[in-house]
Design a protein around this motif. Sequence first.
Motif, short mmCIF file in Angstrom:
data_model
loop_
_atom_site.label_atom_id
_atom_site.label_comp_id
_atom_site.label_asym_id
_atom_site.label_seq_id
_atom_site.Cartn_x
_atom_site.Cartn_y
_atom_site.Cartn_z
N ASP A 1 -37.54 -56.26 13.31
CA ASP A 1 -36.56 -57.21 12.79
C ASP A 1 -35.27 -57.25 13.62
O ASP A 1 -34.24 -57.74 13.16
N GLY A 2 -35.31 -56.71 14.85
CA GLY A 2 -34.21 -56.91 15.78
C GLY A 2 -33.07 -55.91 15.75
O GLY A 2 -32.03 -56.14 16.39
N ARG A 3 -33.22 -54.78 15.06
CA ARG A 3 -32.16 -53.76 15.05
C ARG A 3 -32.24 -52.91 16.31
O ARG A 3 -33.30 -52.44 16.67
N ARG A 4 -31.10 -52.71 16.95
CA ARG A 4 -31.02 -51.85 18.14
C ARG A 4 -30.68 -50.43 17.70
O ARG A 4 -29.62 -50.19 17.12
N LEU A 5 -31.59 -49.50 17.99
CA LEU A 5 -31.40 -48.11 17.59
C LEU A 5 -31.26 -47.23 18.82
O LEU A 5 -32.08 -47.28 19.74
N LEU A 6 -30.23 -46.42 18.84
CA LEU A 6 -30.09 -45.39 19.86
C LEU A 6 -30.98 -44.21 19.48
O LEU A 6 -30.93 -43.73 18.34
N VAL A 7 -31.82 -43.77 20.40
CA VAL A 7 -32.69 -42.62 20.17
C VAL A 7 -32.19 -41.49 21.05
O VAL A 7 -32.25 -41.58 22.28
N ILE A 8 -31.68 -40.43 20.44
CA ILE A 8 -31.05 -39.34 21.17
C ILE A 8 -31.22 -38.05 20.37
O ILE A 8 -31.23 -38.09 19.14
N HIS A 9 -31.35 -36.93 21.07
CA HIS A 9 -31.56 -35.67 20.33
C HIS A 9 -30.37 -35.36 19.44
O HIS A 9 -30.52 -35.05 18.26
N GLY A 10 -29.16 -35.40 20.01
CA GLY A 10 -27.96 -35.22 19.20
C GLY A 10 -27.13 -34.00 19.52
O GLY A 10 -26.03 -33.85 18.98
N ASP A 11 -27.61 -33.11 20.40
CA ASP A 11 -26.83 -31.90 20.71
C ASP A 11 -25.50 -32.26 21.37
O ASP A 11 -24.55 -31.47 21.33
N GLN A 12 -25.42 -33.45 21.97
CA GLN A 12 -24.18 -33.90 22.60
C GLN A 12 -23.05 -34.06 21.59
O GLN A 12 -21.88 -34.09 21.95
N PHE A 13 -23.40 -34.16 20.30
CA PHE A 13 -22.40 -34.38 19.26
C PHE A 13 -22.19 -33.14 18.39
O PHE A 13 -21.54 -33.20 17.34
N ASP A 14 -22.72 -32.02 18.85
CA ASP A 14 -22.57 -30.73 18.17
C ASP A 14 -21.54 -29.92 18.95
O ASP A 14 -21.82 -29.44 20.05
N VAL A 15 -20.35 -29.77 18.40
CA VAL A 15 -19.25 -29.10 19.11
C VAL A 15 -19.62 -27.66 19.46
O VAL A 15 -19.30 -27.16 20.55
#
Length: 271
Positions: free
Chosen positions: A120-134
């Motif tokens: 249905d046209g949603r753009r999703l970022l797929v990323i592990h997420g450790d970049q946002f873990d301080v």
Amino acid sequence: MSHAEPLRPSRKQRVRTLWISDVHLGTRDCQAEHLAHFLKGYQAERIYLVGDIIDGWKLRSGIYWPQAHTNVIRRLLTLSKRGTEVIYVTGNHDEFLRRYSKLILGNIQLVDEAEHLTVDGRRLLVIHGDQFDVITRYHRWLAFLGDRAYEFTLVLNRWLNHWRARYGYGYWSLSAYLKHKVKGAVNFISDFEDAIAHECTRRGFHGVVCGHIHHAEIRQVGEVEYLNCGDWVESCTALIEHWDGRIELYRFAEAQALEAALRLAELGEPA
């Protein structure tokens, strides 16, 4: 819908996309048998492996690789040979693969992040997420220290489920339960979700699919659709996109319980 339909081994459910993260192959707490069972039940157009599939941190201190872990790799390779696109998004425990980002081997791609477009046209970022873990990003020694404490709860979890299985009970995660009850863990999860949602907003994505914190969830964080795959160490969860664009959270424990109830119903016994 919070869980996927239980499947008969004789037939597969065709879906558009599967997202799996934090398998941690190479560790004793990896629930490889459960993951293999899950993968056998689906035929997907695309599979995203959202980081920490192989635990390079643990493999540095010694090799632990039973047949069940090989079976998961073989299953993924078989799916890719049959036409499924497999996109491996690197994480912090398999960061040794980041030097090979953008590698393409047949239907298998290795990337640091990806963009997924839903039906249905949603753009999703797929990323592990450790970049946002301080803690992981700036205080690696604290990350390793926390990893040790986490491993202890997983040992307790492994023994608890060993005895639960012996007495006929289904899988239940002690470590996931504790994570929901400890205030510091709850605050950490909330901070992580806010940080990654902010990045999505900044970059113009409608949502994000991530892993890293071993906490499966689908919810709105502001204007951003936040989807976390969870893991295959404690919660045994995944995300599934159906052909109408609907994304659901699969929980192995719920599917296992439902399959058991159906078997009892087929035998004419009360659940």
